[in-house]
Design a protein around this motif. Structure first.
Motif, mmCIF file in Angstrom:
data_model
loop_
_atom_site.group_PDB
_atom_site.id
_atom_site.type_symbol
_atom_site.label_atom_id
_atom_site.label_comp_id
_atom_site.label_asym_id
_atom_site.label_seq_id
_atom_site.Cartn_x
_atom_site.Cartn_y
_atom_site.Cartn_z
ATOM 1 N N UNK A 169 0.855 -1.197 0.000
ATOM 2 C CA UNK A 169 0.000 0.000 0.000
ATOM 3 C C UNK A 169 0.893 1.251 0.000
ATOM 4 N N UNK A 170 1.979 1.185 0.778
ATOM 5 C CA UNK A 170 2.938 2.295 0.803
ATOM 6 C C UNK A 170 3.530 2.538 -0.577
ATOM 7 N N UNK A 171 3.835 1.449 -1.276
ATOM 8 C CA UNK A 171 4.392 1.606 -2.634
ATOM 9 C C UNK A 171 3.319 2.114 -3.602
ATOM 10 N N UNK A 172 2.082 1.632 -3.424
ATOM 11 C CA UNK A 172 0.994 2.086 -4.313
ATOM 12 C C UNK A 172 0.803 3.595 -4.181
ATOM 13 N N UNK A 173 0.833 4.106 -2.931
ATOM 14 C CA UNK A 173 0.670 5.571 -2.763
ATOM 15 C C UNK A 173 1.853 6.316 -3.379
ATOM 16 N N UNK A 174 3.043 5.661 -3.359
ATOM 17 C CA UNK A 174 4.233 6.346 -3.895
ATOM 18 C C UNK A 174 4.188 6.460 -5.420
ATOM 19 N N UNK A 175 3.499 5.528 -6.093
ATOM 20 C CA UNK A 175 3.518 5.551 -7.568
ATOM 21 C C UNK A 175 2.229 6.099 -8.186
ATOM 22 N N UNK A 176 1.290 6.472 -7.317
ATOM 23 C CA UNK A 176 -0.031 6.907 -7.785
ATOM 24 C C UNK A 176 0.018 8.044 -8.802
ATOM 25 N N UNK A 177 0.925 8.968 -8.598
ATOM 26 C CA UNK A 177 0.983 10.137 -9.482
ATOM 27 C C UNK A 177 2.024 9.938 -10.591
ATOM 28 N N UNK A 178 2.378 8.679 -10.864
ATOM 29 C CA UNK A 178 3.338 8.312 -11.919
ATOM 30 C C UNK A 178 4.633 9.126 -11.832
ATOM 31 N N UNK A 179 5.343 9.003 -10.709
ATOM 32 C CA UNK A 179 6.553 9.816 -10.548
ATOM 33 C C UNK A 179 7.690 9.324 -11.439
ATOM 34 N N UNK A 180 8.564 10.263 -11.791
ATOM 35 C CA UNK A 180 9.740 9.896 -12.588
ATOM 36 C C UNK A 180 10.788 9.258 -11.705
ATOM 37 N N UNK A 181 10.693 9.571 -10.398
ATOM 38 C CA UNK A 181 11.731 9.142 -9.472
ATOM 39 C C UNK A 181 11.078 8.513 -8.243
ATOM 40 N N UNK A 182 11.540 7.308 -7.906
ATOM 41 C CA UNK A 182 11.028 6.649 -6.704
ATOM 42 C C UNK A 182 12.130 6.627 -5.652
ATOM 43 N N UNK A 183 11.815 7.095 -4.448
ATOM 44 C CA UNK A 183 12.801 7.076 -3.368
ATOM 45 C C UNK A 183 12.204 6.261 -2.221
ATOM 46 N N UNK A 184 12.862 5.164 -1.907
ATOM 47 C CA UNK A 184 12.292 4.219 -0.956
ATOM 48 C C UNK A 184 13.248 4.027 0.215
ATOM 49 N N UNK A 185 12.760 4.314 1.425
ATOM 50 C CA UNK A 185 13.622 4.206 2.604
ATOM 51 C C UNK A 185 13.416 2.834 3.236
ATOM 52 N N UNK A 186 14.405 1.989 3.159
ATOM 53 C CA UNK A 186 14.385 0.625 3.717
ATOM 54 C C UNK A 186 13.071 -0.094 3.365
ATOM 55 N N UNK A 187 12.814 -0.317 2.060
ATOM 56 C CA UNK A 187 11.498 -0.840 1.664
ATOM 57 C C UNK A 187 11.196 -2.253 2.146
ATOM 58 N N UNK A 188 12.203 -3.039 2.538
ATOM 59 C CA UNK A 188 11.894 -4.411 2.975
ATOM 60 C C UNK A 188 12.102 -4.611 4.470
ATOM 61 N N UNK A 189 12.291 -3.491 5.193
ATOM 62 C CA UNK A 189 12.553 -3.595 6.633
ATOM 63 C C UNK A 189 11.395 -4.303 7.347
ATOM 64 N N UNK A 190 11.703 -5.318 8.118
ATOM 65 C CA UNK A 190 10.693 -6.003 8.924
ATOM 66 C C UNK A 190 9.835 -7.005 8.182
ATOM 67 N N UNK A 191 10.149 -7.266 6.925
ATOM 68 C CA UNK A 191 9.340 -8.236 6.172
ATOM 69 C C UNK A 191 9.934 -9.633 6.285
ATOM 70 N N UNK A 192 9.076 -10.661 6.101
ATOM 71 C CA UNK A 192 9.611 -12.018 6.136
ATOM 72 C C UNK A 192 10.214 -12.352 4.770
ATOM 73 N N UNK A 193 10.972 -13.475 4.667
ATOM 74 C CA UNK A 193 11.696 -13.756 3.417
ATOM 75 C C UNK A 193 10.807 -13.802 2.174
ATOM 76 N N UNK A 194 9.598 -14.344 2.302
ATOM 77 C CA UNK A 194 8.706 -14.402 1.130
ATOM 78 C C UNK A 194 8.283 -13.001 0.725
ATOM 79 N N UNK A 195 7.932 -12.196 1.724
ATOM 80 C CA UNK A 195 7.512 -10.816 1.429
ATOM 81 C C UNK A 195 8.667 -10.025 0.821
ATOM 82 N N UNK A 196 9.886 -10.299 1.292
ATOM 83 C CA UNK A 196 11.052 -9.583 0.755
ATOM 84 C C UNK A 196 11.200 -9.880 -0.732
ATOM 85 N N UNK A 197 11.077 -11.160 -1.095
ATOM 86 C CA UNK A 197 11.203 -11.536 -2.508
ATOM 87 C C UNK A 197 10.121 -10.822 -3.324
#
Ligand code: ATP
Length: 308
Positions: A141-169
């Motif tokens: 959902x965090x990523x969906x809000x980040x791309x909603x306005x079709x940005x040219x640049x995506x900046x993601x701060x620790x996008x996989x922090x706290x996720x389990x191995x399947x979620x990380x993949x």
């Protein structure tokens, strides 16, 4: 796409960033790698216009972040370390609210919403309250809000922090897909994440850039490891004079034997083991071990981190 020049930032007595400069070209996927407290979040907050540096400047797509903050923010999709999601809202209601906040024109909203929902695989979860979603889906959902306005640049701060191995993949493959249409900069302290995703890595340690290189440059440097029973005089000088040797480093060896890393390649592009073997035999060095090794991102990172 991004030009950061001479960024410095202190929080009271803590110097979080010191003279940090780097460029990121359009279409690249770049990892900002550093241990805890290295200054990654501080850098990202400055790049996105949420924090003012004490010195230095940032240009995004040719615009100065300090003087054109709103325009720059409109070009960026930003996933903060902990995205401010509203747990009681459904996924759909939240994304609609974000679309309104970002001033996505009413008639474009259905298209933009469905594109972001499809890209992040949220189709089956639209009516669920965000608070009931798993961590991996909340990150989507965090990523969906980040791309909603079709940005040219995506900046993601620790996008996989706290996720389990399947979620990380899953999140990594999602980032890879998003990178097909945007330049991506993400921060992480996980080496394998950089290796799995990036073209380039910027290594930040103690608020300073310690390396900035394409992954291929860092990952494929062959070298030879030489271990001797004892160190005869002039070993390092003799090794450094070998044809093709670009550097010799004395290394710590847990067994206490003198150990050297010899960087460089022979004329055929192979490692220097055969030449070192000949030299050791001619010089009657008490050889204990000689092997080829490859300098990986991990060895580079560990060396930089321990030297800090
Ligand atoms: P992590 O991986 O742990 O999130 P980081 O690389 O993102 O770390 P920053 O959060 O940028 O690092 O922090 C850099 C330094 O600045 C740290 O020493 C941190 O304690 C300090 N710092 C960050 N924010 C503040 C603040 N608001 N007030 C005081 N010190 C801060």
């Amino acid at each position: 796409m991004i030009r950061a020049t001479g960024l410095s930032k202190s929080y009271g007595p803590i110097e979080a960033l010191r003279d940090v400069s780097f460029d990121i070209a359009r279409g690249q996927i770049v990892g900002l790698l550093g241990p805890n407290g290295a200054g990654k979040t501080t850098t990202i907050k400055i790049l996105t216009g949420y924090l003012q540096p004490d010195a230095g400047s940032v240009q995004v797509d040719g615009l100065d972040v300090l003087t054109h903050t709103r325009e720059v923010q409109a070009k960026i999709g930003y996933l903060p370390e902990s995205a401010p999601l509203y747990p009681e809202l459904s996924v759909q209601a939240y994304l609609r609210m974000i679309a309104d906040l970002r001033q996505v024109p009413e008639q474009e909203q259905p298209l933009r919403l469905s594109a972001a929902i499809r890209a992040t695989g949220l189709d089956q979860h639209l009516t669920r309250p965000i608070g009931e979603l798993s961590k991996g889906y909340r990150q989507r959902v965090g990523l969906a809000q980040a791309i909603l306005h079709r940005p040219k640049l995506l900046i993601l701060d620790e996008p996989t922090l706290g996720l389990d191995p399947t979620q990380i993949v899953e999140i990594r493959s999602l980032i890879r897909r998003l990178a097909e249409h945007s330049t991506v900069l993400f921060s992480t302290h996980i080496l394998s994440e950089v290796e799995a995703l990036c073209d380039r890595v910027v290594i930040l340690i103690n608020g300073q850039i310690r390396a900035d290189a394409h992954l291929s440059e860092l990952a494929a440097t062959p070298h030879a490891i030489l271990v001797l029973e004892r160190a005869p005089e002039g070993v390092e000088v003799a090794l450094s004079r070998l044809a093709g040797a670009s550097g010799v480093e004395a290394m710590a060896n847990p067994d206490g034997y003198p150990t050297y890393r010899v960087l460089g390649q022979d004329v055929q592009g192979g490692d220097l083991c055969p030449a070192i073997y000949d030299l050791a035999r001619e010089s009657a060095w008490p050889l204990r071990e000689l092997r080829r090794d490859v300098r990986t991102l991990e060895t580079v990172f560990n060396k930089l981190a321990t030297a800090a």
